[in-house]
Design an enzyme around this catalytic site. Structure first.
Site, PDB file in Angstrom:
ATOM      1  N   TYR A  43      -5.141   4.603   0.292  1.00  0.00           N
ATOM      2  CA  TYR A  43      -6.246   3.760  -0.212  1.00  0.00           C
ATOM      3  C   TYR A  43      -5.836   2.902  -1.401  1.00  0.00           C
ATOM      4  CZ  TYR A  43      -8.355   7.874   2.069  1.00  0.00           C
ATOM      5  OH  TYR A  43      -8.636   8.912   2.925  1.00  0.00           O
ATOM      6  N   HIS A  44      -4.601   2.376  -1.387  1.00  0.00           N
ATOM      7  CA  HIS A  44      -4.113   1.637  -2.556  1.00  0.00           C
ATOM      8  C   HIS A  44      -3.624   0.226  -2.227  1.00  0.00           C
ATOM      9  CE1 HIS A  44      -3.031   5.880  -4.264  1.00  0.00           C
ATOM     10  NE2 HIS A  44      -4.324   5.620  -4.347  1.00  0.00           N
ATOM     11  N   PRO A  45      -4.346  -0.570  -1.437  1.00  0.00           N
ATOM     12  CA  PRO A  45      -3.870  -1.937  -1.184  1.00  0.00           C
ATOM     13  C   PRO A  45      -3.861  -2.759  -2.462  1.00  0.00           C
ATOM     14  CG  PRO A  45      -6.120  -1.667  -0.394  1.00  0.00           C
ATOM     15  CD  PRO A  45      -5.638  -0.304  -0.769  1.00  0.00           C
ATOM     16  N   ASP A  84       0.858  -1.182   0.000  1.00  0.00           N
ATOM     17  CA  ASP A  84       0.000   0.000   0.000  1.00  0.00           C
ATOM     18  C   ASP A  84       0.894   1.233   0.000  1.00  0.00           C
ATOM     19  OD1 ASP A  84      -2.306   1.622   0.205  1.00  0.00           O
ATOM     20  OD2 ASP A  84      -2.171   1.670   2.396  1.00  0.00           O
ATOM     21  N   HIS A  85       0.369   2.304  -0.553  1.00  0.00           N
ATOM     22  CA  HIS A  85       1.062   3.583  -0.437  1.00  0.00           C
ATOM     23  C   HIS A  85       0.713   4.199   0.918  1.00  0.00           C
ATOM     24  CE1 HIS A  85       0.960   3.707  -5.075  1.00  0.00           C
ATOM     25  NE2 HIS A  85       2.192   3.450  -4.682  1.00  0.00           N
TER      26      HIS A  85
END
Length: 623
Positions: A552-554, A350-351
């Site tokens: 919000y980037h899993p 994630d980011h």
């Protein structure tokens, strides 16, 4: 009008669970009215929830988010194929259409509202040391909850995928799929070889900006970075953000890809349908059917050709494990029969960003919620498709920069900036701190003293984390949320890289161009970081670990890779190893995370994945 107001109140209550009170009830209500106008000019109406389902379809797509909506659209282009799309949540509503209200959708009934497991390395300023992880439980998935930023990633991301043993996933091969879906309406990009026109997904800048974003881009040039299209030939640089909006309103994948096909006779959609497992026939190891619960009734629908999992990087691995596909030890622990021992739920990336950098300004140029006249702002949005309500969740500027830990000889920055003309203090504690899950003690000590003051922020985020997290089953109950271990900063170099990114952000904010606004850093230290000298590397690392924010980037939890890769779950054609008739097409398949916001890459993955299915079933004799 009275009936309209009653309807609007119902929409707000059904979305948030309560009727919002306070000044901003009015724009929320008026924003709902906007949708009447939108439907009046939109050639497509809302998709229909199919109540009478067939016992069998050619393809069943699980999840209608950034990937699933695209896959369902493209597969149903083949008229002889019957396609069923299953979504756990309801349709979008009037509130989700308004770009500036993105934060109001999080923690609502349209959000799975996941939380990470407690950590002693990150999220230290969040309640119970747990970060909120919003995920869309709605038609359009997280493209309905996100901040609409359109970022493709870096050329080297996709070339690396190919080098890892995934032919056809290099940048030159996937660029076609980015352009295929895109309808870029920015005039200065009209003739760019890197952008598409006429696709289903509208991309453009917000029609309204504060003067702070122009200063942000100018500050980048003063630091030696060009003002450029970060989705073009090179990535390192600064720009005004592009987003998935259309006529000032959110353009989700549901709006872009599902509304146009609502009347296709071979396409069915089932909403409010919670998938509990994929049924796999033990003898043939073929995905036979999908089981789901809708309005208290259990359905079991057969798939004649394939089941496609597009439920996202959390729900896809959870569903695979519930179906007997996953790490043997984990499945046996919960009494689930092991159909195929696969590293499902591993490799999660994630980011993560550092929140909290706040710069005060003397001029009224930022977004301060209580200063706006709700009626005037909302009618500006309704009548002119302009104004603050069109902002991309508040984010106006993007940048990609190199820290000393990156190789500057190639264009592959390791830090991204999100610039917003507001900060944690800008809404007087009404929403932002709740969405973040920030501890009340942190907010009261650091941000409450400057509540409603004009301010802006830069959030540095780590583009290519070295740490890897996991998704595990909490139990064999499909209605129990999974265990999410983000494992942020497990590799110490991740925190050190983010510290360097924060130092660059501070240099940007000190640029000459910001002096016209009287911009200066709010120098109130975080309560748990006071033992460190303010802005020292040790202090910044403490802030990194305290206000750790998911972007919000899993992704990566069903890794794509060749057969010799022990971490691979799907092959380069996205077929699950050891199972016939089952593919994964969503962010789960990313071997490594893309360098930037992931919505556009996931749409690309879906476009390419749909083509792979068509190639296999229409051109390959074996199928």
């Amino acid at each position: 009008m009275v009936l309209n107001l009653l309807f609007i109140t119902t929409v707000i209550k059904s979305t948030f669970g309560v009727v919002t009170t306070g000044l901003w009830l009015i724009p929320l209500m008026l924003a709902a009215i906007t949708y009447y106008r939108y439907d009046a000019v939109d050639p497509e109406s809302r998709p229909l929830d199919q109540l009478n389902l067939n016992p069998e379809y050619d393809f069943i797509v699980v999840g209608s988010g950034s990937a699933g909506a695209v896959v369902a659209n493209r597969l149903s282009e083949v008229r002889k194929w019957k396609v069923l799309l299953i979504e756990a949540g309801p349709d979008e509503n009037e509130i989700s259409d308004v770009p500036s209200l993105a934060a109001y959708l999080q923690l609502s009934k349209l959000d799975w509202a996941y939380k990470t497991e407690p950590s002693n390395k990150a999220c230290l300023g969040m309640q119970n040391n747990r970060c909120n992880w919003p995920r869309g439980r709605v038609l359009g998935g997280s493209s309905v909850l996100n901040y609409m930023l359109y970022v493709r990633g870096n050329r080297h991301d996709y070339d690396l995928w190919a080098e890892l043993g995934n032919p056809g996933w290099d940048y030159d091969s996937v660029l076609h799929y980015f352009k295929k879906s895109e309808d870029n309406r920015n005039p200065y990009l009209a003739r760019s070889a890197y952008h598409g026109r006429g696709g289903l997904l509208t991309v453009q800048e917000s029609p309204w900006h504060t003067p702070l974003v122009a200063a942000f881009v100018e500050a980048g040039t003063q630091l030696g970075y060009d003002n450029r299209d970060i989705n073009g030939a090179q990535q390192a640089g600064f720009m005004i953000a592009q987003g998935t909006i259309r006529r000032g309103s959110r353009c989700s994948t549901a709006k872009a890809f599902l509304r146009p096909i609502r009347q296709r006779p071979n396409f069915h959609l089932s909403m409010n349908s919670h998938v509990t497992r994929v049924i796999i026939e033990p003898g043939t190891m073929r995905a036979q059917a999908v089981e789901f619960v809708k309005h208290g009734k259990v359905y079991r629908i057969a798939a004649r050709r394939e089941v496609v999992l597009s439920a996202g990087a959390i729900n896809t691995p959870q569903l695979m494990m519930l179906s007997g596909l996953g790490p043997r030890q984990q499945l046996e622990k919960h009494g689930i029969k092991v159909m195929q021992d696969l590293p499902v739920g591993e490799n999660m990336q994630d980011h993560v960003g550092m929140g909290g950098l706040t710069f005060l300004v003397d001029k009224p140029v930022a977004i301060v919620q209580d200063r706006f006249n709700p009626t005037a702002v909302t009618f500006q949005y309704v009548l002119r498709e302009r104004g603050p309500m069109t902002t991309l969740g508040g984010v106006e500027g993007l940048a990609f920069v190199h820290t000393p830990y990156s190789n500057r000889s190639i264009d592959w920055p390791d830090i991204q900036f999100h610039m917003a003309p507001a900060s944690i203090n800008s809404d007087n504690g009404a929403r932002v701190k709740k969405v973040m899950g920030l501890k009340e003690s942190v907010y009261q000590e650091v941000y409450h003293p400057i509540a409603n003051k004009d301010s802006w922020t830069i959030m540095p985020l780590l583009l290519r984390p070295r740490s890897r997290g996991t998704v595990r089953l909490r139990s064999a109950n499909p209605f129990h949320y999974p265990l999410i271990n983000a494992n942020y900063f497990d590799d110490p170099l991740d925190a050190k890289t983010l510290v360097e990114g924060a130092k660059i952000a501070l240099r940007v904010a000190e640029a000459e161009v910001f002096k016209q606004f009287g911009s200066r850093l709010w120098r109130k230290p975080l309560p748990n970081c006071k033992q460190h000298k303010f802005l020292s590397d040790a202090y910044l690392e403490c802030q990194v670990r305290t206000i750790s924010m998911t972007i919000y980037h899993p992704c990566g939890t069903a890794k794509m890779g060749p057969s010799w890769d022990p971490e691979a779950v799907v092959d380069p054609r996205l077929r699950v190893y050891g199972v016939r008739g089952l593919r994964v097409i969503d962010a789960s398949i990313m071997p490594t995370i893309s360098s930037g916001n992931t919505n556009a890459p996931v749409i690309m993955i879906a476009e390419k994945g749909a083509d792979l299915i068509k190639e296999d079933w229409l051109k390959n004799p074996e199928y």
